[in-house]
Design an enzyme around this catalytic site. Structure first.
Site: not given
Lengths: 274, 274, 274, 274
Positions: C59, C128
């Site tokens: 990620d 994010n």
């Protein structure tokens, strides 16, 4: 050694106990004074003459025996008929081990704080928790919590949990409370769905009186329960007093150091997923 | 009666103390052995010969004196120069009352649990908390908490707080911990931003050793602090031991029953808005 | 079909890519314009001429490519070299499948909200989160959050997270935020350790400007980071503006309906233990 | 301009309305088609011929009108008879202002997401929330939540709240949910006292069907309510479907930008105490 055998009738019946459990205890010369369904009445002289209360069932069955054990100061030895619980020393395939440990005095007992509740002249002792809660899906309770006459808080919500350390892994945990090691002597107060942002779980001493005043019940009913049993129906204006019981409840444990292992096993507490 | 006067130099200076505070204490025949900035060094014989440590400042100033007070077993009397804090018995307009209460032995002292931390041969005693925390905005710490060699949990996150009941209204509260009555003798563990769903604050006994192993520090730095002071820089592989101190810290209080009033006043805890 | 191959040098090296991955893409007539370590500079004409950015890593590696993908409006196809992540469509044993899906146009892409941050003339786009956070273990930040000039809150604490739905399973989750389905177009604000009881995570529209004013940094440093990279060091008096980016980040997905399966698999979210 | 006037009979009576409110509306040539107690039946042709539904009461009174307003697509104008609520545009001393704003078309209306619930052929539309909850203080519900046939979670607990953004300051907030700006089009799922550590509030799209399966009701009763009214009694094995309604509920607002001011005023959200 004399015991009384309490069982959860939804998990085991008398016939099966007589076939599979009775002979094991007999083999080890443990005298079974009485076998009865948890929750049934029991003559006082029998209740007092036993050395231990052996409970066949889950955590719920142990809780149903807890008050009687507190009153008569008898240690509880739980044998779990399902998955291992928080309150059971033995699993169902350890019945022989249980009997052997009883007769050889190999059991260790932990002293668990119990909680007293007084309302309208009625008294109740709980091992896990005293819960004030609305019943109907409608309405809220407006309640106030005081400790030794000092207001802690008052709020509109679903109710409040007064939990022992033993109860901290029960309803208290579901309502957002911390986990408290069962050897500690503290009381935890957890609000149930307070319509307020500024109320948190609090941990307080056991000796002080906690007074809970039911100011208003908006609609429907509300109850106070002890370990999940209804103690009293609540009405606007009623008041309860809760505090730590002087007499501890003795609970057989296989290994108190394994509390965190138990948390991991039962609740996946702290278990790592990767 | 002999006292040492510690002050927060950002809130008051020596000259003002000599003008406004010194004469008050003199009037009541309280001997001021030394006036010094909190955090300055102090000869051991003077530190030991005082009856009380009087602290002029806020909660932070009291915390800076806490370890010395624990070592020398001297009671702390806090006089808050700003808003009333959690650790101060008197506000700034009560200096005369403070002097009068000291000379008339009218003060009540509460015994507060302190927390010991050992790392790499270094020891530290904190009144509020021992905090393990990453410093850089980047990376995480992978740490493991054990109690008497049983794993409680291990996780990737920002760190962990080990808090006393006194510290439960400080950083611990910010990180989601419950409020714990300061008279209790328990230790609270609160994870800091754990990347896990199954970790909650836990309350544990003070006598057991809490071992914290720093498995990996992904990048940047991490530190262990005691009451907000850096104790030690952390590196992957390091280990700390934390437990409750045997000697309590004595803290002057005006009225311990007013703890919940204080919570309401300082944090709006339980205050009702309608 | 033209791709650029980005890799995490801590997980794979150029040699291994040339041996094991390059031949697979070649077999399917996918042209690799460039192979480079995630975070390295890239000429603009090459960045623009690719059809996809294929990312080898976890990620974190996808996050390092996110801003470039947002600017150039190129879809990201993540191939996870470790455990399956939230942002990767393929695991490391699915490289052939990835190549086949690319060439056959069988990939589905989800549009993910990105978040813009402006500070001191500098701009940054994060997939994010944008995080304002103190760095040193000491001190706190006093910050204020406003939306379209209306104060949301101000508090003393460790900082604040501004998270996209994609980021809701990251740092936001650790700090107590809810999980937000990644298809949604909302922004989440989560306070970091606020020393206040009355602040909760809030979900706000993406079009409105969120202004964050750094009132005071008590001691030490503070930073604003984007997806974990430092954007700017913060000083008392600085101000940031954050809002939802107009251009979405296209992320390859195997199956968007499986979001809750992914949550269960990665975080044990909702998994039942009995 | 034609309106229907709904009132909360516990806060005002017909006589007082005729004396104090009727003349004001008449003065501004607003035609009152009907004055009736909120919750009373209303002929369809009258319900349809009004331009606005004017509601005299608190948030609860607006909620009782919400479903009818959704069905007939009539905007609601709330006049609060008590403290200013979340759903009321005017306070009780602004009746003349309300009439003036109505006749001058000066009102702004916000489109609020409503939530549909289907169970056993019955349909219900709620503005705040659909709540599945046990009624008796005893026992738990074992329920499973699925979205488009993918399991989100299943747990033993008190129930689950399905909340709109408008409902996020109601019961959802009490149960630990985030605050969601009312202009957003998302649905929030909040577990009620789940006996599990790994379940958090989640925010999901409004278009997908949320299926809630009542696996077991341990003892006592359980109900599904819409905005606090009982929709249906639940039994083991029952299933519900919930999703966002296509038609929005139009709610008069004085100033939508003031949402955070309202949060501060009603809930002390983000208010600073020092």
């Amino acid at each position: 050694m004399k015991i009384i055998l309490f069982f959860n009738p939804f998990k085991i019946d008398l016939e099966r106990i007589k076939k599979t459990i009775y002979p094991v205890f007999k083999k080890y010369n443990i005298q079974i004074l009485k076998i009865l369904s948890a929750g049934s009445g029991l003559k006082e002289d029998i209740a007092e003459s036993a050395d231990y209360y052996v409970v066949l069932g889950g955590d719920g069955t142990v809780l149903r025996i807890a008050e009687m054990a507190a009153i008569n100061q008898k240690p509880i030895i739980g044998i779990n008929l399902g998955n291992l619980g928080f309150l059971n020393a033995f699993s169902q395939d350890q019945i022989e081990k249980a009997a052997r440990d009883i007769i050889n005095n190999k059991l260790r007992f932990s002293d668990r704080l119990a909680i007293n509740c007084s309302i309208s002249g009625k008294k109740y002792t709980a091992l896990n928790d005293i819960v004030i809660q609305k019943s109907q899906p409608l309405g809220t309770i407006d309640l106030e919590v005081k400790i030794e006459n000092h207001t802690v808080y008052s709020f509109l919500g679903d109710g409040v949990i007064v939990s022992s350390p033993t109860g901290s892994t029960g309803y208290s945990l579901s309502a957002g409370g911390p986990i408290i090691h069962p050897s500690l002597e503290v009381i935890e107060l957890i609000p149930l769905a307070p319509h307020a942002l500024n109320i948190r779980p609090i941990i307080v001493p056991t000796k002080k009186n906690i007074n809970i005043n039911i100011k208003t019940i908006a609609s429907g009913f509300a109850y106070v329960t002890g370990d999940g049993d209804i103690i009293h129906r609540l009405e606007s204006g009623m008041a309860l007093t809760v505090n730590g019981a002087e007499k501890k409840i003795k609970l057989a444990e296989q290994c108190d150091d394994d509390y965190f292992t138990l948390l991991n096993s039962k609740l996946a507490f702290g278990r790592r997923f990767e």
